[in-house]
Design an enzyme around this catalytic site. Structure first.
Site, PDB file in Angstrom:
ATOM      1  N   GLY A 161       0.828  -1.193   0.000  1.00 30.55           N
ATOM      2  CA  GLY A 161       0.000   0.000   0.000  1.00 30.55           C
ATOM      3  C   GLY A 161       0.867   1.248   0.000  1.00 30.55           C
ATOM      4  CB  CYS A 162       0.146   4.717  -1.047  1.00 26.42           C
ATOM      5  SG  CYS A 162      -1.540   4.887  -0.403  1.00 26.42           S
TER       6      CYS A 162
END
Length: 352
Positions: free
Chosen positions: A154-155
């Site tokens: 994920g970011c």
């Protein structure tokens, strides 16, 4: 197969922000050929109908999802889908010899029980999931290079873990004291109509959300625990900030050795990331800005020590759609193909 020895690549879920970033990067990549664009709700539409600004380069239509056809045409498949869909497709694609890179959460977890606790769903692909590698090249480069299935991070975890990793790996902090305060632009919410992401709602405002229960928390904790060698819990609070692209994560933790100063930590960080072309350690007293990473696959790290509180403060800036999503996926693919991990990825920001 492919044009002039280029590797044919497909994207399932091409119509979202992750998908369009991948298209942009694939078109520019010297060794990859965009061979398939797939989706469900947008099937039958020309890609240029969704994104007219790419019409001069991408003439393909979005096709229905037919895994057999995709596997016949593609050596590599990116799954740019909502959580809970990739694990129904990846096993078939892998069986047919494709390399698979999943941009959702489906293959990010070492233990499927963690996934189902936070994301739900019945997983019947345990054996396949155990072969997945967590796609953070700065930590797992060798594993990624040997893998057929990568769960791209994920970011928020990307920004947070790049800030925390040297501290945990070297045992420099009390792990349970780690606090992550992070802000993300609105593109992190995807390309759907959501009231809280409307300009009139989000502009001139800054707000926390999913406090103490964000789904990226167990993903961050999993890798922190792997680095520390024991179970680690972290406090993670995300915020929505009224800009389109970028994440700034500010990480706080208590130092085990209060005698460490900023220069010591800069030396440690520089050594830790010495073979990582996408991580830039900033000079003493310089703190990162999201705009510096805009449109690139770079992560900028700034490090500070507060001698009054014996805390280290690490600031991490990335473009959430690039190093936080599509750029990092291409970086992983470069490694899987045995290429230089910088190949085909932008290194200069859009500025100002």
């Amino acid at each position: 197969m492919g044009d002039l020895g280029r590797v044919p690549v497909g994207i399932i879920g091409a119509s979202g922000y992750g998908g369009v970033q991948l298209v942009r990067l694939l078109v520019d990549h010297p060794r990859l050929e965009l061979a398939y664009l797939g989706g469900e709700s947008s099937a039958g539409q020309a890609f240029s109908d969704l994104y007219p600004h790419l019409g001069h380069q991408v003439q393909q239509a979005i096709e229905p999802i037919d895994l057999n056809r995709i596997a016949d045409r593609c050596q590599v498949v990116f799954l740019s889908l909502p959580n809970g869909l990739a694990f129904k497709m990846a096993p078939t694609l892998l069986e047919k010899g494709c390399k698979v890179l999943d941009l959702s959460a489906d293959y990010r977890f070492f233990d499927l029980a963690t996934y189902t606790a936070w994301y739900g769903g019945d997983r019947t692909d345990k054996d396949i999931a155990e072969t997945a590698v967590y796609g953070l090249p700065e930590l797992y480069r060798d594993r990624i290079a040997r893998s057929q299935l990568v769960g791209c991070p994920g970011c928020y975890p990307t920004a947070s873990l790049l800030a925390l990793s040297p501290l945990l790996k070297q045992g420099l902090i009390v792990p349970e004291t780690a606090i992550i305060d992070a802000k993300s632009g609105t593109s992190g919410g995807g390309r759907q109509a959501k009231t809280n992401l409307l300009l009139a709602e989000a502009d001139n405002s800054l707000s926390a959300y999913n406090v103490a229960r964000h789904r990226h928390t167990p993903e961050i904790e999993q890798i922190c625990s792997d680095l520390a060698g024991h179970e680690v819990l972290v406090q993670f609070t995300p915020h929505l900030i009224p800009m389109v692209r970028g994440i700034l994560a500010t990480v706080y933790a208590t130092l085990r050795d209060p005698g460490l100063v900023r220069e010591d930590l800069l030396t440690i960080y520089t050594a830790f990331y010495r073979s990582c072309p996408w991580v830039k350690i900033l000079p003493s007293g310089v703190y990162p800005q999201t705009k510096w990473a805009y449109g690139t696959n770079l992560c900028y790290l700034g490090v500070e020590v507060d001698p009054r509180t014996d805390r280290v403060i690490v600031m991490s800036a990335i473009d959430n759609l690039m190093k936080g999503q599509a750029g990092q996926a291409i970086q992983c693919l470069n490694l899987m193909m045995g290429w230089d991990e910088t190949l085909g990825l932008p290194q200069l920001a859009f500025y100002p």
